[in-house]
Design a protein around this motif. Structure first.
Motif, mmCIF file in Angstrom:
data_model
loop_
_atom_site.group_PDB
_atom_site.id
_atom_site.type_symbol
_atom_site.label_atom_id
_atom_site.label_comp_id
_atom_site.label_asym_id
_atom_site.label_seq_id
_atom_site.Cartn_x
_atom_site.Cartn_y
_atom_site.Cartn_z
ATOM 1 N N VAL A 32 8.091 -30.920 -8.864
ATOM 2 C CA VAL A 32 7.604 -31.775 -7.899
ATOM 3 C C VAL A 32 7.319 -32.115 -7.540
ATOM 4 O O VAL A 32 6.077 -33.202 -6.880
ATOM 5 C CB VAL A 32 8.984 -32.711 -7.426
ATOM 6 N N SER A 33 6.480 -30.899 -6.000
ATOM 7 C CA SER A 33 5.591 -31.175 -5.458
ATOM 8 C C SER A 33 4.797 -29.871 -5.257
ATOM 9 O O SER A 33 5.385 -28.868 -5.557
ATOM 10 C CB SER A 33 5.505 -31.494 -4.320
ATOM 11 N N GLU A 34 3.432 -29.699 -5.142
ATOM 12 C CA GLU A 34 3.172 -28.367 -4.661
ATOM 13 C C GLU A 34 2.345 -28.936 -3.612
ATOM 14 O O GLU A 34 0.775 -29.122 -3.408
ATOM 15 C CB GLU A 34 1.765 -27.627 -5.611
ATOM 16 N N ARG A 35 2.528 -28.258 -2.159
ATOM 17 C CA ARG A 35 1.730 -28.487 -1.022
ATOM 18 C C ARG A 35 0.909 -27.290 -0.330
ATOM 19 O O ARG A 35 1.727 -26.005 -0.555
ATOM 20 C CB ARG A 35 2.261 -28.981 -0.329
ATOM 21 N N LYS A 36 -0.031 -27.579 0.133
ATOM 22 C CA LYS A 36 -0.357 -26.356 1.746
ATOM 23 C C LYS A 36 0.486 -26.748 2.499
ATOM 24 O O LYS A 36 0.434 -27.507 3.549
ATOM 25 C CB LYS A 36 -1.900 -26.457 2.140
ATOM 26 N N PRO A 37 0.432 -25.512 3.289
ATOM 27 C CA PRO A 37 1.274 -25.677 4.562
ATOM 28 C C PRO A 37 0.522 -26.510 5.609
ATOM 29 O O PRO A 37 1.142 -27.529 6.619
ATOM 30 C CB PRO A 37 1.977 -24.543 5.138
ATOM 31 N N ALA A 38 -0.872 -26.002 6.278
ATOM 32 C CA ALA A 38 -1.330 -27.039 6.742
ATOM 33 C C ALA A 38 -1.004 -28.300 6.247
ATOM 34 O O ALA A 38 -1.305 -29.346 7.385
ATOM 35 C CB ALA A 38 -2.800 -26.175 6.989
ATOM 36 N N ASP A 39 -0.993 -28.857 5.171
ATOM 37 C CA ASP A 39 -1.303 -30.251 4.767
ATOM 38 C C ASP A 39 0.142 -31.303 4.829
ATOM 39 O O ASP A 39 0.052 -32.189 4.223
ATOM 40 C CB ASP A 39 -1.545 -30.574 3.645
ATOM 41 N N THR A 40 1.381 -30.407 4.814
ATOM 42 C CA THR A 40 2.383 -30.560 5.249
ATOM 43 C C THR A 40 3.476 -30.662 6.113
ATOM 44 O O THR A 40 3.090 -30.153 7.593
ATOM 45 C CB THR A 40 3.564 -30.515 3.357
ATOM 46 N N SER A 41 4.813 -31.523 6.056
ATOM 47 C CA SER A 41 5.697 -31.110 7.978
ATOM 48 C C SER A 41 6.806 -30.816 6.447
ATOM 49 O O SER A 41 7.391 -31.045 5.072
ATOM 50 C CB SER A 41 5.778 -32.478 7.812
ATOM 51 N N ARG A 42 7.623 -30.743 7.707
ATOM 52 C CA ARG A 42 9.230 -30.310 6.693
ATOM 53 C C ARG A 42 9.923 -31.947 6.707
ATOM 54 O O ARG A 42 10.144 -31.306 5.942
ATOM 55 C CB ARG A 42 9.794 -30.227 9.029
ATOM 56 N N ASP A 43 9.609 -32.533 6.964
ATOM 57 C CA ASP A 43 9.934 -33.902 6.753
ATOM 58 C C ASP A 43 10.015 -34.394 5.377
ATOM 59 O O ASP A 43 10.808 -34.883 4.745
ATOM 60 C CB ASP A 43 9.502 -35.363 7.430
ATOM 61 N N GLN A 44 8.195 -34.055 5.060
ATOM 62 C CA GLN A 44 8.059 -34.444 3.762
ATOM 63 C C GLN A 44 9.055 -33.387 2.499
ATOM 64 O O GLN A 44 8.905 -34.072 1.850
ATOM 65 C CB GLN A 44 6.546 -33.978 3.744
ATOM 66 N N LEU A 45 9.064 -32.299 3.188
ATOM 67 C CA LEU A 45 9.165 -30.937 2.206
ATOM 68 C C LEU A 45 10.881 -31.448 2.032
ATOM 69 O O LEU A 45 11.792 -31.286 0.164
ATOM 70 C CB LEU A 45 9.328 -29.556 2.688
ATOM 71 N N ILE A 46 10.813 -31.625 3.085
ATOM 72 C CA ILE A 46 13.357 -32.442 2.749
ATOM 73 C C ILE A 46 12.640 -32.967 1.680
ATOM 74 O O ILE A 46 13.859 -33.587 0.836
ATOM 75 C CB ILE A 46 13.148 -32.732 4.153
ATOM 76 N N ALA A 47 11.562 -34.675 2.150
ATOM 77 C CA ALA A 47 11.412 -36.077 0.852
ATOM 78 C C ALA A 47 11.580 -34.889 -0.300
ATOM 79 O O ALA A 47 12.049 -35.575 -0.939
ATOM 80 C CB ALA A 47 10.578 -36.754 1.426
ATOM 81 N N ASP A 48 10.559 -34.205 -0.614
ATOM 82 C CA ASP A 48 10.084 -34.237 -1.940
ATOM 83 C C ASP A 48 11.590 -32.714 -2.566
ATOM 84 O O ASP A 48 11.468 -33.064 -3.463
ATOM 85 C CB ASP A 48 9.127 -33.038 -1.627
#
Ligand code: ATP
Ligand code: MG
Length: 509
Positions: A234-250
């Protein structure tokens, strides 16, 4: 970050070591992985995140040969591979450190490390001295230098046993190292030393997958984070461009509004194609194919030609050069009603000006395009429409007193849904959307996204112009980026990012 590290995991210019495409797996009819696409590059640490049961370990078993996918393909260094079992995977350079420990308790640490391939002396005896010395070096490498190779493995703590598993994988110097929750029983100190080993392996060019439920670890160690939810990426992200909250939402799917869900696309069938299309004014030499059942985004800056391109397909604007085809047949609509008859529906930009008949009822507004489409085979009245309208009101969640009230009395989001209902009631095969959620609130937006996805899942082809990057990322399977009337680029799902879309949108030609 050193230059070596930065260069080592940019992953853009080189071939992936592993390329998995459309990998699917079900257990007794219960789908656990749906069409997973994943690329893994040498010298890159990919964090694989997801809730319990998301399918992480299953995917890893498939990559390493322990399980076979039901469908899909896997390439290793550009060659298709089909592993029959774990040893095929090991022979191909894949090491999998399992979530569960599999150390043999009755054997020594060194015997565990060299299980199945004990070094021999020239006379053919097991070379214990060599085995212990190299075990010591190996353990040291993974940050477990304090473990005595001669010790019985069963007497060690779970964390130490885990490190033995890791050392065993390291011994094989794999091209792909899969670490399934390797840190769950390590002490903080052990985690640090283990990370140092992972970084060394990365610098040496190993591709690494790191599965963890500890988001801080993933954010700290990984170059890229891939989230699996209910068997789909559902998502692919760079650590620098994301956050814990966003990852939890994903991971959890809440809030779900901007989450892309992969859908089946008929890659073989082209629904709409444009060949060298120019309109003599805005559009120059556009070449584009839209596949059946896909949502293709059209992105670009204001004036890039998005609306003009939709207008060409909808018969509002005539090309002066080039050809269009619809479902394999030449297509040159001379008016919107011809386009509608051919199965093309448009939800125009700015419902206030182009979209609605304000004084007319909701029902009349919704029915207008189906009257056109079916004029040849239906009487031009509204018999049967109340039932169809009621069905759409329900499925689109249109909130109103009844469908005879003037459309202007509805809220903006509900008006937009009526316009969608109108487009869908014509039973189109191609749906054109121009800024489909401009000015609607977040709840209606979520509803409209669900409507668009559902329509595509049922085989409708969608071409959607939008200036909202998150909207394109949430919905589209691919995106065509226009710049000054030309196609500046076409990005596949796995290439889509805000940065790339903007770069193309600003590109000069
Ligand atoms: N051999 C199997 N037979 C039947 N179902 C299975 C099998 N292996 C896995 N599953 C099911 O597949 C789903 C995905 O399991 P998987 O182990 O891949 O999840 P995971 O993401 O690794 O979860 P966790 O974080 O808990 O380790 C689960 O619903 C699980 O019950
Ligand atoms: Mg697991």
């Amino acid at each position: 970050m050193t230059d070596v590290e930065r260069g080592s995991h940019s992953g853009l210019s080189r071939e992936p070591l592993v390329r998995a495409r459309a990998v699917a797996k079900a257990f007794s009819g219960n789908a656990v992985l749906h069409s997973v696409d994943l690329d893994l590059y040498p010298g890159e640490v990919v964090g694989l995140l997801g809730e319990n049961g998301a399918g992480k370990s299953t995917l890893m078993h498939i990559l390493s040969g322990g399980l076979q996918a039901d469908s899909g393909r896997i390439e290793l260094a550009g060659q298709p591979v089909q592993f029959g079992n774990v040893s095929d995977g090991i022979d191909a350079g894949i090491s999998f450190v399992h979530q569960e420990l599999s150390v043999v308790g009755a054997l020594s640490v060194a015997e565990n490390l060299y299980l199945g391939r004990f070094p021999k002396t020239r006379l053919g005896f097991v070379d214990y001295a060599l085995m212990r010395a190299s075990s010591k070096a190996l353990l040291h490498r993974v940050g477990a230098g304090n473990i005595d190779p001669a010790q019985e493995a069963g007497a060690l703590r779970a964390g130490e046993q885990q490190l033995i598993e890791i050392a065993k994988a390291a011994r094989r110097q794999p091209r792909l190292l899969i670490l399934d929750e390797p840190t769950s029983s390590l002490t903080p100190h052990e985690v640090e030393s283990f990370f140092a080993y992972v970084r060394t392996a990365r610098a040496a060019g190993t591709a690494i997958i790191f599965i963890t439920h500890r988001l801080e670890e993933a954010l700290g160690l990984c170059d890229r984070l891939v989230v699996l939810r209910n068997g789909a990426i559902v998502s692919e992200r760079k650590p620098a461009d994301t956050s814990r909250d966003q990852l939890i939402a994903d991971m959890t799917g809440k809030p779900a509004i901007y989450d892309y869900k992969p859908r089946p696309i008929d890659h073989g069938t082209v629904a709409l194609s444009l060949r060298n299309v120019s309109d003599g004014h805005h559009l120059q030499d556009i070449n584009l194919e839209v596949r059946r059942g896909e949502i293709l985004g059209l992105f670009g800056l204001v004036g890039a030609g998005r609306t003009e391109l939709l207008d060409v397909v909808h018969g509002v604007r005539k090309p002066i050069a080039g050809e269009l085809s619809l479902n394999g047949r030449p297509f040159s609509p001379k008016s919107p009603s011809e386009a509608v008859k051919a199965g093309v529906a448009l939800v125009p930009e700015g419902r206030k000006t182009a979209g609605i008949l304000p004084q007319h009822s909701v029902r009349e507004n919704a029915a207008v395009s189906s009257l056109r489409r079916f004029a040849g085979r239906l009487f031009s009245d509204l018999r049967g429409e109340p039932d169809r309208m009621a069905a759409f009101t329900k499925s689109l969640g249109i909130r109103m007193a009844n469908d005879l009230q003037p459309i202007s009395t509805l809220s903006g989001g509900n008006q937009q849904k009526v316009i969608f209902a109108r487009a869908l009631m014509a039973e189109p095969r191609l749906l054109l959307l121009d800024e489909p959620t401009h000015g609607v609130d977040v709840g209606a937006k979520a509803d409209l996204y669900a409507i668009i996805s559902k329509a595509a899942e049922s085989g409708l082809t969608v071409l959607m112009a939008s200036s909202e990057v998150p909207e394109i990322l949430a919905l589209c399977d691919r995106v065509a980026v226009l710049s000054k009337g030309r196609l500046a680029g076409l990005l596949d799902r796995d290439q889509m990012s805000e940065e790339r879309m903007l770069r193309l949108a600003f590109s000069e030609h």
